[in-house]
Write an enzyme that holds these catalytic residues in place. Structure first.
Site, mmCIF file in Angstrom:
data_model
loop_
_atom_site.group_PDB
_atom_site.id
_atom_site.type_symbol
_atom_site.label_atom_id
_atom_site.label_comp_id
_atom_site.label_asym_id
_atom_site.label_seq_id
_atom_site.Cartn_x
_atom_site.Cartn_y
_atom_site.Cartn_z
ATOM 1 N N VAL A 14 45.949 35.524 37.613
ATOM 2 C CA VAL A 14 44.764 35.717 37.129
ATOM 3 C C VAL A 14 44.551 36.130 35.909
ATOM 4 O O VAL A 14 44.085 35.553 34.378
ATOM 5 C CB VAL A 14 43.901 37.376 37.997
ATOM 6 C CG1 VAL A 14 42.268 37.457 37.366
ATOM 7 C CG2 VAL A 14 43.790 36.536 39.472
ATOM 8 N N THR A 82 46.667 43.814 44.355
ATOM 9 C CA THR A 82 46.689 44.522 45.037
ATOM 10 C C THR A 82 46.415 43.948 46.550
ATOM 11 O O THR A 82 45.286 43.542 46.968
ATOM 12 C CB THR A 82 45.025 45.078 44.674
ATOM 13 O OG1 THR A 82 44.105 43.865 44.723
ATOM 14 C CG2 THR A 82 45.031 45.907 43.318
ATOM 15 N N CYS A 257 43.291 36.563 48.423
ATOM 16 C CA CYS A 257 41.401 37.362 48.274
ATOM 17 C C CYS A 257 41.443 37.197 49.805
ATOM 18 O O CYS A 257 41.120 38.766 50.138
ATOM 19 C CB CYS A 257 41.230 36.619 47.168
ATOM 20 S SG CYS A 257 41.543 36.298 45.677
#
Length: 421
Positions: A14, A82, A257
């Protein structure tokens, strides 16, 4: 805006594309605590393959692993991972460390934008208080905060950073205005202003959770149809003739994700005393798929009066999805590990970084597929374009006379293989 110096915190799938695109308009500092990553980027080498080496060479980004080199920036965009822990609970370690670092340098008028996927409320309940505590400054008086969820689709995808709608949110109008001006420089599609930071956080997390649930339904009916001796792909073709039937396919659903975000939403729901049945069920089904496929392989061998022991296996593809080199939370690897007991396995993936896979998962890749008449089982797990191009005749030539082909993603006609999901 021309004088803004922006720090991108986290230079993975990202952060790096974001840094490269913004560097065309702003002075950029790219920070990552992984020193080897910084060495590679300084040498114009992106191991994720999201940015071409030639494109990296053109940029003037300051790549650094030194926290002190970020202190002169006025905008910080956080794109750290995360993940979840072994109990599938949110693991916010990287996010907390990034926030503490920024808090120690934040100045009056600075803006911090979070792009990492988090549960609704995380920015306002955890991150902003941490920024205030570390900096001894106050939100909207001394500094501002925005949340703009990433939508990067890694691998050979047309859905890249600049050609997707971008959601933004902010702690006040000043935060929104600065955030919008920054992203307007690079986003070709719509900039959508969410009503609040919580709305933006929730929008991101339900995007992936919705997909997880939809695929889980198809995976569940696929398991049912195997019991009913019905071909799932033929059913989907027939049902797909209806104008509003959603086109989802069965498969191994992992990745950083879709394989993670539902757990973040579930965590927040449970924290509020709400037990999410559908979210939990969808992820449970998709987490179970490697065991289901493993069981089907054992069942086939049992029917043939053979055991899943001392077999030579060719396993094709270990990334979390097709045409991508990212193997984080790959369910293909889960299946591979189930098969790895008492068997000899050759693992091939033309996109995954061999040294990185060996380091992180203790899995070695073969560089070429060339063992004729050797394998008892051939498993097509993740059909990248190169794997997909292999002819069925060639694959059969790699197997022994009574070998079986497991075609998880149904790239061949059903009659040419032993089993499909």
């Amino acid at each position: 805006m021309k004088n803004k110096k922006i720090c991108i915190v986290g230079l993975g799938y990202v952060g790096l594309p974001l840094a490269v695109n913004l560097s065309k308009y702003f002075e950029i500092v790219g920070y990552d605590n992984n020193e080897q990553r910084i060495i590679n980027l300084r040498g114009n080498n992106d191991k994720t393959k999201e940015i071409k080496n030639s494109e990296l060479k053109k940029t003037k980004i300051l790549f650094t692993s030194k926290k002190s080199e970020t202190k002169d920036c006025s905008v910080y965009i956080v794109t750290v991972p995360t993940p979840v822990d072994s109990q599938n609970k949110p693991l916010l370690t990287s996010l907390v460390e990034a926030t503490k670092m920024i808090g120690s340098y934040v100045k009056n008028g600075d803006l911090i934008i979070y792009e990492s996927t988090i549960f609704p409320g995380c920015t306002e309940e955890i991150l902003i208080p941490l920024l205030e505590k570390t900096s001894k400054k106050k939100l909207n008086k001394n500094f501002y905060v925005g949340y703009s969820p990433e939508r990067i689709d890694p691998g050979l995808s047309k859905f890249k950073l600049v050609n997707q709608a971008k959601i933004i949110s902010g702690s006040n109008k000043t935060a929104l205005n600065i955030t919008k001006k920054i992203y307007n420089k690079i986003i070709k599609k719509e900039i959508f202003i969410a009503k609040s930071i919580k709305v933006a956080e929730a929008a991101k997390i339900i995007e992936n959770t919705q997909r997880d649930i939809n695929i889980a339904f198809i995976n569940e009916i696929s398991m049912l149809f195997h019991k009913l001796n019905i071909n799932t792909n033929e059913v989907l073709k027939a049902a797909g003739t209806k104008w509003n039937f959603l086109n989802f396919k069965p498969g191994l659903v992992g990745g950083h994700c879709i394989g993670v975000d539902p757990y973040y939403l579930k965590f927040k729901a449970l924290e509020e005393g709400f037990k999410p049945k559908l979210i939990s069920s969808g992820r449970s089904i998709n987490d179970f798929m490697p065991k289901f496929i493993f069981g089907q392989i054992k069942k086939i061998l049992t029917v043939k009066k053979r055991s899943l022991k001392n077999k030579n296996i060719l396993f094709l593809g270990v990334a979390f999805k097709e045409n991508c080199n990212d193997f984080r939370n790959s369910k293909a690897i889960n299946l591979l590990k189930l098969l790895n007991k008492n068997n000899y396995i050759d693992v091939y993936d033309n996109l995954v970084n061999s040294s990185l896979l060996k380091k992180e998962e203790k899995i070695e890749l073969i560089s070429k597929i060339n063992k004729k008449n050797f394998y008892d089982i051939i498993i097509i797990s993740v059909p990248h374009e190169k794997i997909k191009s292999l002819k069925i005749g060639y694959l059969k030539s790699l197997g022994k006379k009574n070998s079986i082909i497991i075609d998880i993603k149904s790239i061949f006609p059903k009659e040419q293989v032993e089993w499909q999901l």
